[in-house]
Design an enzyme around this catalytic site. Structure first.
Site, PDB file in Angstrom:
ATOM      1  N   ASP A 171      39.799   8.475  33.178  1.00  0.00           N
ATOM      2  CA  ASP A 171      38.941   8.080  32.054  1.00  0.00           C
ATOM      3  C   ASP A 171      38.884   9.231  31.060  1.00  0.00           C
ATOM      4  OD1 ASP A 171      38.487   6.129  33.976  1.00  0.00           O
ATOM      5  OD2 ASP A 171      36.384   5.858  33.422  1.00  0.00           O
ATOM      6  N   LYS A 180      37.091   1.731  26.974  1.00  0.00           N
ATOM      7  CA  LYS A 180      35.785   1.848  27.620  1.00  0.00           C
ATOM      8  C   LYS A 180      34.761   2.259  26.574  1.00  0.00           C
ATOM      9  CE  LYS A 180      33.725   4.915  31.127  1.00  0.00           C
ATOM     10  NZ  LYS A 180      34.012   5.883  32.206  1.00  0.00           N
ATOM     11  N   LYS A 213      36.188  -1.881  29.812  1.00  0.00           N
ATOM     12  CA  LYS A 213      35.161  -1.351  30.712  1.00  0.00           C
ATOM     13  C   LYS A 213      33.922  -0.928  29.938  1.00  0.00           C
ATOM     14  CE  LYS A 213      34.193   2.452  33.916  1.00  0.00           C
ATOM     15  NZ  LYS A 213      34.707   3.626  34.635  1.00  0.00           N
TER      16      LYS A 213
END
Lengths: 303, 293
Positions: free
Chosen positions: A140, A203, A239
């Site tokens: 991430d 995300k 996400k």
């Protein structure tokens, strides 16, 4: 992922109709899912959670506890699915990997000077390598919001592409930190940059800035994913992370995904929740459906 | 031209706000041939929301110093005193005589004052230092139980509710109370008094509706620690007791026959909703000075 030519100027990304998005979210919010559909949705949510701990105070003990929680969500109901992944800082990756051996639970790691992302490209690449070498299945990363605001879209794009390359086989989730972007137009622009630069997932947030994930922001990002899919036929995951702490809200996200992108995205390969306290709330709801009795946090393990 | 009177909408009280029931339902209690109003028919989800509010208020209320809790409860009584006439009117509207209504309101105010006084005193009375045969200082002190479900008495609109809620509050608990089904008006007006009295939102939550619908959920909810049942329906009591077993709720039964009597002013009503914690504290030379704890 060589679509750079197709989309060379990110200054002209799609404009967002704020009022329209607001209306759409209000309609999603006013609906509710009941009974069997709810139970199915709740189990799906459990299976989409990235169980997360990203604190300065994290210890090996905390990570071990988190991994145990990921493996055994609620001992008295062994039929439940596991979560999708655990998400930790790079220095805990190898430990988490070891704890989760022989399970299907993935290990995700944040990288690139998380959460601020204020560092040089070299440091960010090294940070990514640290995570990948530790065995992370997913990385991430955060984008450089400062550069983004300065209009240096190419820098942001190149950085994502470089980190993607450093990831190797690991899937890359790109955190836009929408709470720092300011407007939905900018969220859309950052989404497009991330997607075209090679993100496997986009995300919303780090969880360190408020507001974190919200339904409107997620809606805009899902639309960016949809448009990219129409354009290229390739799927990108989504996400939302931070601030999703109850099952009702999580179900609304699920509705939004289903209705924006379709059933193809309804698995943990393409949709994830970044959360720490959501799992227990979902578990409590599942137990409520099973027993008919409202549950208490006292009877569910803390991660 | 004559003024058209504005009718009051009676809503429920959850987390320091006055929402309508999420179910959108209502019922119309009738007295004689008089309709009392459109009253929220609360659903189990309202109860669930109220428990969430009560749970999150636990820290705020039990975390106050005992003396401060006392002041806040005194404040409730002050505000109630100032709005006496409204309560008297409502009680009369629900079928009481003027003198009975006044008596009930005065008793309610006095009861609040009584339990306000006990807030910083019951702990001394119920605590003990226990003799043990080892090198420990051993003592027992009461702690708040947590979230309490209250089924307020059916036959008393105001005093019944105050009499049930006050000792629970004095003990440092938060609660979700179901008002009298036939006489719900004063309960909601009392919620307005609470709302104006520095009681943190969520400490007291008041629902209106049917016992038959809500009793089961009030007794079975795993996040409720105690249950105060006011009434004498044997079947209901058995039901509450058996459902409460699931998470070992303390169940206390109160018959509302002597609401006005001084018997109801009693610190043991506070003791019903506290947990006793015993602490073993190691001490050094126990016999050196000949002290005997």
């Amino acid at each position: 992922m060589g679509n750079k030519n197709k989309f060379s100027d990110f200054r002209v990304t799609a404009r967002i109709d704020q009022v329209g998005i607001g209306d759409r979210i209000a309609r999603i919010r006013s609906r509710s899912i009941k009974k069997e559909a709810k139970l199915q949705g709740l189990k799906m949510i459990l299976n989409m959670i990235d169980l997360t701990t990203l604190e300065g105070a994290d210890t090996t003990g905390k990570v071990q506890q988190l991994c145990n929680k990921a493996k055994f969500l609620h001992a008295s109901n062994p039929e439940l699915p596991t979560v999708a992944a655990v998400c930790v800082y790079p220095n805990f990756v190898s430990q988490a990997k070891k704890e989760l051996e022989k399970t299907r639970i993935k290990v995700a790691s944040v990288a690139t000077a998380f959460p601020a992302g204020q560092s040089s490209m070299e440091v960010k690449i090294k940070d990514t390598k640290l995570a990948v070498d530790g065995g992370a299945d997913e990385v991430d990363m955060v984008i450089s919001r400062g550069r983004f605001h300065q209009g240096e879209y190419s820098y942001v794009y190149d950085e994502i592409a470089a980190v993607k390359e450093a990831c190797g086989k690991a899937r890359l989730k790109v955190i836009l930190e929408t709470g720092e972007l300011g407007s939905l137009d900018k969220v859309r622009r950052a989404s497009d940059i991330a997607i075209y630069a090679g993100a496997d997932f986009i995300k919303t947030s780090t969880g360190k800035i408020k507001p974190a994930a919200t339904l409107p922001v997620t809606c805009v990002m899902l639309e960016a994913i949809r448009d990219y899919f129409y354009e290229t036929g390739s799927m990108v995951g989504m996400k939302p992370a931070g601030g999703i702490s109850n099952a009702k809200l999580a179900l609304q996200y699920l509705m939004l995904v289903k209705e924006t992108l379709g059933n193809g995205w309804l698995s943990n390969e393409w949709f994830r929740y970044g959360a720490s306290s959501l799992a227990n709330d979902v578990l409590m709801q599942i137990e409520k459906q099973r027993t008919g009795i409202y549950q208490s946090k006292d009877y569910f393990s803390k991660d | 031209m004559d003024r058209v009177e504005i009718l009051k909408t009676y809503k429920i009280y959850i987390g320091g706000a006055f929402p309508r029931t999420e179910s959108g339902r209502y019922y119309v209690p009738v007295h004689g041939n008089k309709q009392l109003g459109n009253i929220c028919l609360s659903s189990r989800k309202d109860f669930r929301n109220a428990v969430v509010a009560a749970r999150s208020a636990c820290g705020k209320w039990s975390g106050k110093s005992a003396a401060n809790r006392s002041q806040v409860m005194y404040r409730i009584a002050e505000i109630l005193e100032g709005r006496k006439s409204q309560f008297v009117q409502e009680l009369q509207f629900q079928g009481s005589t003027k003198s009975k209504a006044e008596q009930e309101v005065h008793a309610s105010i006095d009861r609040l004052i009584y339990y306000a006084g006990w807030c910083d005193k019951f702990s001394q009375v119920f605590s003990s230092v226990n003799p043990v045969a080892s090198a420990h200082f051993n003592f027992t002190a009461p702690e708040p139980m947590g979230v309490i479900s209250i089924c307020a008495p059916e036959d008393s609109g105001l005093l019944g509710l105050v009499d049930a809620v006050a000792p629970v509050l004095a003990g440092g608990n938060t609660c979700v109370a179901l008002a009298s089904e036939g006489m719900p008006l004063c309960a909601i007006t009392f919620a307005e008094v609470l709302n104006a009295s520095d009681v943190p939102g969520g400490t007291v939550n008041i629902l209106t509706g049917k016992r038959t619908e809500l009793l089961e959920h009030m007794a079975s909810h795993m996040d409720v620690n105690g249950f105060l049942y006011c009434g004498s329906d044997e079947e209901e009591i058995r039901k509450v007791q058996s459902l409460a077993v699931e998470n070992l709720k303390r169940v206390s039964i109160s018959t509302s026959e002597k609401l006005l009597s001084s018997e109801r002013q009693n610190p043991y009503c506070i003791e019903d909703f506290v947990e006793m914690k015993t602490t073993w504290h190691p001490i050094e030379i126990i016999s050196g000075s000949g002290s005997g704890y």
